[in-house]
Scaffold this motif. Structure first.
Motif, PDB file in Angstrom:
ATOM      1  N   THR A  45      55.573  25.069  24.313  1.00  0.00           N
ATOM      2  CA  THR A  45      54.342  24.963  25.088  1.00  0.00           C
ATOM      3  C   THR A  45      53.461  23.873  24.488  1.00  0.00           C
ATOM      4  O   THR A  45      53.578  23.553  23.296  1.00  0.00           O
ATOM      5  CB  THR A  45      53.565  26.297  25.079  1.00  0.00           C
ATOM      6  OG1 THR A  45      53.206  26.598  23.725  1.00  0.00           O
ATOM      7  CG2 THR A  45      54.398  27.427  25.659  1.00  0.00           C
ATOM      8  N   TYR A  62      49.582  32.164  20.945  1.00  0.00           N
ATOM      9  CA  TYR A  62      49.370  33.382  20.163  1.00  0.00           C
ATOM     10  C   TYR A  62      48.121  33.232  19.302  1.00  0.00           C
ATOM     11  O   TYR A  62      47.768  32.132  18.879  1.00  0.00           O
ATOM     12  CB  TYR A  62      50.575  33.665  19.257  1.00  0.00           C
ATOM     13  CG  TYR A  62      51.864  33.869  20.014  1.00  0.00           C
ATOM     14  CD1 TYR A  62      52.121  35.058  20.684  1.00  0.00           C
ATOM     15  CD2 TYR A  62      52.824  32.869  20.055  1.00  0.00           C
ATOM     16  CE1 TYR A  62      53.303  35.248  21.387  1.00  0.00           C
ATOM     17  CE2 TYR A  62      54.011  33.052  20.746  1.00  0.00           C
ATOM     18  CZ  TYR A  62      54.249  34.240  21.418  1.00  0.00           C
ATOM     19  OH  TYR A  62      55.411  34.423  22.098  1.00  0.00           O
ATOM     20  N   ASP A  63      47.480  34.337  19.055  1.00  0.00           N
ATOM     21  CA  ASP A  63      46.342  34.318  18.138  1.00  0.00           C
ATOM     22  C   ASP A  63      46.810  33.979  16.732  1.00  0.00           C
ATOM     23  O   ASP A  63      47.798  34.535  16.244  1.00  0.00           O
ATOM     24  CB  ASP A  63      45.637  35.686  18.113  1.00  0.00           C
ATOM     25  CG  ASP A  63      44.895  35.972  19.404  1.00  0.00           C
ATOM     26  OD1 ASP A  63      44.545  35.001  20.099  1.00  0.00           O
ATOM     27  OD2 ASP A  63      44.675  37.156  19.696  1.00  0.00           O
ATOM     28  N   VAL A  64      46.111  33.074  16.082  1.00  0.00           N
ATOM     29  CA  VAL A  64      46.399  32.744  14.694  1.00  0.00           C
ATOM     30  C   VAL A  64      45.488  33.609  13.829  1.00  0.00           C
ATOM     31  O   VAL A  64      44.279  33.379  13.754  1.00  0.00           O
ATOM     32  CB  VAL A  64      46.174  31.250  14.406  1.00  0.00           C
ATOM     33  CG1 VAL A  64      46.448  30.943  12.941  1.00  0.00           C
ATOM     34  CG2 VAL A  64      47.065  30.405  15.301  1.00  0.00           C
ATOM     35  N   LYS A 123      50.394  24.016  23.792  1.00  0.00           N
ATOM     36  CA  LYS A 123      49.380  24.566  22.904  1.00  0.00           C
ATOM     37  C   LYS A 123      49.817  25.939  22.426  1.00  0.00           C
ATOM     38  O   LYS A 123      50.725  26.566  23.002  1.00  0.00           O
ATOM     39  CB  LYS A 123      48.029  24.656  23.604  1.00  0.00           C
ATOM     40  CG  LYS A 123      48.016  25.555  24.827  1.00  0.00           C
ATOM     41  CD  LYS A 123      46.645  25.582  25.471  1.00  0.00           C
ATOM     42  CE  LYS A 123      46.649  26.512  26.696  1.00  0.00           C
ATOM     43  NZ  LYS A 123      45.308  26.560  27.331  1.00  0.00           N
ATOM     44  N   ASN A 124      49.169  26.425  21.376  1.00  0.00           N
ATOM     45  CA  ASN A 124      49.505  27.731  20.811  1.00  0.00           C
ATOM     46  C   ASN A 124      49.077  28.844  21.772  1.00  0.00           C
ATOM     47  O   ASN A 124      47.929  28.887  22.226  1.00  0.00           O
ATOM     48  CB  ASN A 124      48.806  27.889  19.462  1.00  0.00           C
ATOM     49  CG  ASN A 124      49.183  29.185  18.785  1.00  0.00           C
ATOM     50  OD1 ASN A 124      50.265  29.713  19.024  1.00  0.00           O
ATOM     51  ND2 ASN A 124      48.309  29.692  17.942  1.00  0.00           N
TER      52      ASN A 124
END
Length: 267
Positions: free
Chosen positions: A14, A19-21, A16-17
């Motif tokens: 994707t 998932y929460d970092v 951009k990320n």
């Protein structure tokens, strides 16, 4: 990991990320512990000390919190050849929390916490589960100063404490319920952190030698960051334990203390 494999997420690309970092902070401490089992500061026992600290999540990143969005875990021991080791384990997490004050000058979280405490040393062996209301407060006074404090007052749902009267082949402890109250405060100035931790446990026996117990500890501490996560620290820990028992004239009261000097590494 298996869920991501079955869903195909492991190979998804994707821009951009998604998932929460979650921020994670860890610390290792290695050093020296001078133990005073006879209520006097005489450095009667000289132990090697190890401690691991782990913080998960940012308590100021959300408006509300789900269970264990933020928790802390601490475990350590001190020991030497030919002597019994001391062990301590402590963890707590937010079951539910809400950021009631959020501005550039201060943050205040009100919530419900679940705590687990375990101590095994020359004064006591105790383990307990508790939960109750509390708060976390942080105030960045300026670029160098920062003040952090945390408070819990919990219902102890179940506790076990080594007994001086209950004895047997399979059991030398009493079951208890009661209250745990904790206050922790830290002042940061540049690379230095000065902290104070106080915990007190009021426990009543529900199965075992009938009586009421008070266990507490006071722990002032200082840690200074030297270079790239490497620091030095010093702590003093004072334990006290007292109790009154049905049918026993004399009350029980004993105390011990410990000094620690260590190197630390944060990552």
């Amino acid at each position: 990991g298996l869920n991501r494999l079955f869903r195909g997420d492991m190979w998804r690309v994707t821009p951009k990320n998604v998932y929460d970092v979650v921020p994670v902070y860890s610390e290792i401490r290695l050093g020296y512990a001078g133990i005073n089992p006879n209520e006097q500061i005489k450095f009667e026992k000289h132990h090697f000390m190890f401690e691991f600290n782990f913080w998960y999540g940012d308590p100021f990143a959300y408006k509300t919190f789900k269970p264990w969005d933020n928790f802390r875990f601490k475990a350590g021991f001190d020991t030497r050849k030919g002597d019994l080791p001391s062990v301590w384990i402590y963890s707590y997490g937010l079951l539910y929390g809400k950021n009631v004050i959020s501005n550039p000058k201060s943050r205040f979280i009100l919530g419900v916490f679940q705590d687990y405490d375990y101590y095994d040393n020359q004064l006591l062996t105790m383990g307990l589960q508790s939960f109750g209301p509390g708060f976390i407060y942080i105030s960045p006074v300026n670029k160098k100063w920062k003040f952090f404090t945390e408070f819990h007052t919990n219902f102890v749902a179940i506790a076990a404490l080594n007994s001086i009267y209950t004895a047997g082949e399979y059991r030398n402890y009493d079951w208890m319920v009661g209250n745990k109250t904790m206050l922790e405060a830290t002042v940061e100035y540049g690379p230095a952190k000065l902290g104070l931790e106080y915990k007190v446990y009021f426990l009543k026996t529900v199965n075992g030698a009938p009586g009421n117990h008070t266990v507490g500890l006071v722990n002032p501490k200082l840690n200074v960051l030297i270079y790239r996560g490497i620091g030095i620290g010093a702590e003093y820990i004072f334990f006290h334990r007292s109790g009154t028992f049905e049918g026993v004239v004399d009350d029980y009261s004993k105390r011990t203390s410990e000094q620690r000097l260590y190197m630390s590494y944060t990552f």
